[in-house]
Write a protein that holds these residues in place. Structure first.
Motif, PDB file in Angstrom:
ATOM      1  N   ALA A 150       0.836  -1.201   0.000  1.00 58.73           N
ATOM      2  CA  ALA A 150       0.000   0.000   0.000  1.00 58.73           C
ATOM      3  C   ALA A 150       0.873   1.255   0.000  1.00 58.73           C
ATOM      4  N   ALA A 151       1.983   1.216   0.756  1.00 53.50           N
ATOM      5  CA  ALA A 151       2.906   2.354   0.789  1.00 53.50           C
ATOM      6  C   ALA A 151       3.636   2.505  -0.539  1.00 53.50           C
ATOM      7  N   VAL A 152       4.039   1.383  -1.136  1.00 56.71           N
ATOM      8  CA  VAL A 152       4.725   1.406  -2.433  1.00 56.71           C
ATOM      9  C   VAL A 152       3.851   2.057  -3.494  1.00 56.71           C
ATOM     10  N   ARG A 153       2.576   1.721  -3.478  1.00 54.02           N
ATOM     11  CA  ARG A 153       1.671   2.240  -4.512  1.00 54.02           C
ATOM     12  C   ARG A 153       1.396   3.732  -4.350  1.00 54.02           C
ATOM     13  N   GLU A 154       1.667   4.284  -3.183  1.00 55.98           N
ATOM     14  CA  GLU A 154       1.550   5.734  -3.034  1.00 55.98           C
ATOM     15  C   GLU A 154       2.587   6.451  -3.883  1.00 55.98           C
ATOM     16  N   VAL A 155       3.720   5.783  -4.116  1.00 61.31           N
ATOM     17  CA  VAL A 155       4.794   6.354  -4.923  1.00 61.31           C
ATOM     18  C   VAL A 155       4.733   5.857  -6.366  1.00 61.31           C
ATOM     19  N   GLN A 156       4.467   4.554  -6.526  1.00 64.04           N
ATOM     20  CA  GLN A 156       4.416   3.952  -7.863  1.00 64.04           C
ATOM     21  C   GLN A 156       3.141   3.138  -7.996  1.00 64.04           C
ATOM     22  N   PRO A 157       2.098   3.718  -8.580  1.00 68.86           N
ATOM     23  CA  PRO A 157       0.805   3.031  -8.646  1.00 68.86           C
ATOM     24  C   PRO A 157       0.778   1.830  -9.589  1.00 68.86           C
ATOM     25  N   GLN A 158       1.653   1.820 -10.605  1.00 65.08           N
ATOM     26  CA  GLN A 158       1.570   0.778 -11.630  1.00 65.08           C
ATOM     27  C   GLN A 158       2.914   0.089 -11.830  1.00 65.08           C
ATOM     28  N   SER A 159       2.838  -1.144 -12.360  1.00 65.56           N
ATOM     29  CA  SER A 159       4.038  -1.925 -12.646  1.00 65.56           C
ATOM     30  C   SER A 159       4.763  -1.339 -13.877  1.00 65.56           C
ATOM     31  N   PRO A 160       6.025  -1.764 -14.097  1.00 69.09           N
ATOM     32  CA  PRO A 160       6.733  -2.879 -13.465  1.00 69.09           C
ATOM     33  C   PRO A 160       7.341  -2.493 -12.112  1.00 69.09           C
ATOM     34  N   TYR A 161       7.431  -3.485 -11.220  1.00 68.53           N
ATOM     35  CA  TYR A 161       7.968  -3.255  -9.891  1.00 68.53           C
ATOM     36  C   TYR A 161       9.320  -3.944  -9.721  1.00 68.53           C
ATOM     37  N   ILE A 162      10.182  -3.300  -8.935  1.00 73.21           N
ATOM     38  CA  ILE A 162      11.470  -3.869  -8.540  1.00 73.21           C
ATOM     39  C   ILE A 162      11.453  -4.013  -7.027  1.00 73.21           C
ATOM     40  N   LEU A 163      11.532  -5.257  -6.557  1.00 69.01           N
ATOM     41  CA  LEU A 163      11.468  -5.542  -5.121  1.00 69.01           C
ATOM     42  C   LEU A 163      12.697  -6.327  -4.690  1.00 69.01           C
ATOM     43  N   MET A 164      13.158  -6.059  -3.500  1.00 66.39           N
ATOM     44  CA  MET A 164      14.234  -6.883  -2.955  1.00 66.39           C
ATOM     45  C   MET A 164      14.315  -6.690  -1.448  1.00 66.39           C
ATOM     46  N   GLY A 165      15.122  -7.527  -0.794  1.00 69.11           N
ATOM     47  CA  GLY A 165      15.295  -7.424   0.641  1.00 69.11           C
ATOM     48  C   GLY A 165      16.487  -8.237   1.076  1.00 69.11           C
ATOM     49  N   TRP A 166      17.169  -7.725   2.075  1.00 72.01           N
ATOM     50  CA  TRP A 166      18.334  -8.419   2.634  1.00 72.01           C
ATOM     51  C   TRP A 166      17.885  -9.251   3.830  1.00 72.01           C
ATOM     52  N   SER A 167      18.383 -10.500   3.897  1.00 73.00           N
ATOM     53  CA  SER A 167      18.105 -11.385   5.034  1.00 73.00           C
ATOM     54  C   SER A 167      16.592 -11.613   5.166  1.00 73.00           C
ATOM     55  N   PHE A 168      16.028 -11.361   6.335  1.00 67.94           N
ATOM     56  CA  PHE A 168      14.591 -11.540   6.546  1.00 67.94           C
ATOM     57  C   PHE A 168      13.765 -10.727   5.543  1.00 67.94           C
ATOM     58  N   GLY A 169      14.295  -9.592   5.118  1.00 71.55           N
ATOM     59  CA  GLY A 169      13.565  -8.748   4.166  1.00 71.55           C
ATOM     60  C   GLY A 169      13.247  -9.436   2.860  1.00 71.55           C
ATOM     61  N   GLY A 170      14.063 -10.418   2.480  1.00 71.88           N
ATOM     62  CA  GLY A 170      13.791 -11.152   1.255  1.00 71.88           C
ATOM     63  C   GLY A 170      12.507 -11.952   1.327  1.00 71.88           C
ATOM     64  N   MET A 171      12.190 -12.486   2.518  1.00 73.78           N
ATOM     65  CA  MET A 171      10.923 -13.213   2.701  1.00 73.78           C
ATOM     66  C   MET A 171       9.732 -12.303   2.439  1.00 73.78           C
ATOM     67  N   VAL A 172       9.798 -11.100   2.999  1.00 74.78           N
ATOM     68  CA  VAL A 172       8.687 -10.162   2.838  1.00 74.78           C
ATOM     69  C   VAL A 172       8.586  -9.707   1.381  1.00 74.78           C
ATOM     70  N   ALA A 173       9.735  -9.458   0.748  1.00 77.33           N
ATOM     71  CA  ALA A 173       9.733  -9.060  -0.659  1.00 77.33           C
ATOM     72  C   ALA A 173       9.092 -10.142  -1.523  1.00 77.33           C
ATOM     73  N   LEU A 174       9.383 -11.410  -1.229  1.00 74.68           N
ATOM     74  CA  LEU A 174       8.778 -12.520  -1.966  1.00 74.68           C
ATOM     75  C   LEU A 174       7.259 -12.514  -1.803  1.00 74.68           C
ATOM     76  N   GLN A 175       6.772 -12.312  -0.595  1.00 73.07           N
ATOM     77  CA  GLN A 175       5.330 -12.284  -0.364  1.00 73.07           C
ATOM     78  C   GLN A 175       4.689 -11.092  -1.074  1.00 73.07           C
ATOM     79  N   MET A 176       5.378  -9.964  -1.104  1.00 74.68           N
ATOM     80  CA  MET A 176       4.881  -8.797  -1.842  1.00 74.68           C
ATOM     81  C   MET A 176       4.763  -9.123  -3.330  1.00 74.68           C
ATOM     82  N   ALA A 177       5.763  -9.822  -3.854  1.00 75.67           N
ATOM     83  CA  ALA A 177       5.730 -10.217  -5.265  1.00 75.67           C
ATOM     84  C   ALA A 177       4.562 -11.157  -5.539  1.00 75.67           C
TER      85      ALA A 177
END
Length: 352
Positions: A150-177
């Motif tokens: 929801a926060a990401v879409r405030e800045v970028q409403p439409q795809s394509p999206y670039i997501l990533m995360g270090w360590s535990f953050g990668g799990m959350v990035a995967l779920q976002m994807a």
């Protein structure tokens, strides 16, 4: 006259603008210090300070770019103080990167990486709820993903999206994807920076668990074993005693501890679903610093081959804990640049 035009006029007239903390400083000739100009400076002080924090030289007449100035103002206005989104480098014409916090919940660790990716590459980090006062930490990866998107879409409403995360953050990035794919959006790049699946984390007998309190200028590490001997209500008190020689304050310590306990719960309970896209996995060559077992026995994809069919694996020198710090982060940044460009422009890259 809008704010961009006003600031552009000041620069072309020879004004100099800079900040020191929350103070806005300026230098101009007496003839230009009119009541109208000073009134507008006061009215827009907060926005100008935000611009200077993101890019101190943005009002340099030799580097002033009206399009970038407009974009930066637009992006800064969209990120509220209560948002988990932290605009580390909001200026640039490229597709923005959104990078999720590691286990500690803070995002200061990404500053070097954002800088190395270039001034034309917007870079936003997602900080855990609970780091700021008055917020309650989340205990489910799925809830984090929904909130962060929801926060990401405030800045970028439409795809394509670039997501990533270090360590535990990668799990959350995967779920976002996952959520974006379900909604029909395009995830052009999904990067996991040495993220393990929970089932492939080192066994307890091989790794010394620590709670890490990380703030901009101080870091405190305490053994989980010491903390677990104490009731939960006494753990923050114990950490405060350990932090007497640092600049950390008790409220910072208590909030950070609660965030890490919540992230631990979220990590343990998360069951990733099969992902239909490609993940770019950046694995630390030496594994975890405190991991005493032979790194060669680890599954090469850190467990992700069980849920992801397409994995592009890259190796980064050094240990997991230092992946986003020098000198390893320079290598990581270059590999990320190449992989993101390839992912965004697949037709321009062919095997020879």
């Amino acid at each position: 006259m809008n704010l961009v035009e006003f600031l552009q006029d000041l620069v072309t007239q020879g004004w100099q603008l800079w900040s020191e903390g929350e103070k806005l400083h300026y230098r101009a000739s007496k003839s230009e210090l009119t009541a109208s100009v000073l009134s507008q400076l006061k009215q827009h002080k907060t926005e100008i300070l935000e611009l200077l924090r993101d890019r101190p030289d943005i009002f340099n007449v030799d580097s002033l770019n009206v399009e970038q100035l407009t974009a930066s103002l637009h992006q800064n206005r969209r990120v509220s103080s209560s948002s988990p989104l932290v605009p580390i480098q909001p200026i640039g014409s490229k597709v923005p990167i959104f990078c999720v916090h590691p286990f500690a919940g803070t995002v200061f660790c990404y500053r070097d990486l954002a800088q190395l990716l270039g001034r034309d590459q917007p870079f936003y980090a997602l900080q855990a709820l609970g780091i700021q006062d008055g917020q309650e930490p989340l205990t489910r990866v799925e809830d984090m993903a929904t909130l962060y998107l929801a926060a990401v879409r405030e800045v970028q409403p439409q795809s394509p999206y670039i997501l990533m995360g270090w360590s535990f953050g990668g799990m959350v990035a995967l779920q976002m994807a996952h959520e974006l794919k379900t909604q029909g959006e395009q995830v052009a790049f999904l990067g996991l920076l040495d993220t393990y699946t929970y089932s492939h984390l080192p066994d307890e007998q091989y790794i010394s668990k620590e709670v890490v309190i990380e703030l901009p200028h101080e870091t405190l590490s305490i053994s989980w074993e010491e903390l677990q001997r104490l009731p939960i209500e006494q753990q923050a008190i114990f950490l405060c005693e350990q932090a007497k020689q640092t600049n950390l304050i008790p409220s910072d310590i208590e909030r950070s501890l609660r965030v890490q306990l919540s992230n631990s719960e979220a990590m343990c309970n998360y069951l990733p679903l099969p992902y239909p896209g490609t993940i770019f996995l950046f694995r630390a060559e030496k594994g975890l610093f405190s991991f005493s077992q032979d790194v060669s026995v680890l599954e090469p994809t850190l467990g992700w081959a069980e849920v992801v069919a397409n994995i592009e694996l890259h190796t980064i020198p050094g240990y997991h804990e230092y992946m986003v710090h020098q000198p390893n982060v320079s290598i990581l940044a270059q590999k990320l640049k190449d992989c993101i460009e390839q992912a965004l422009n697949p037709d321009e890259h062919h095997d020879v």
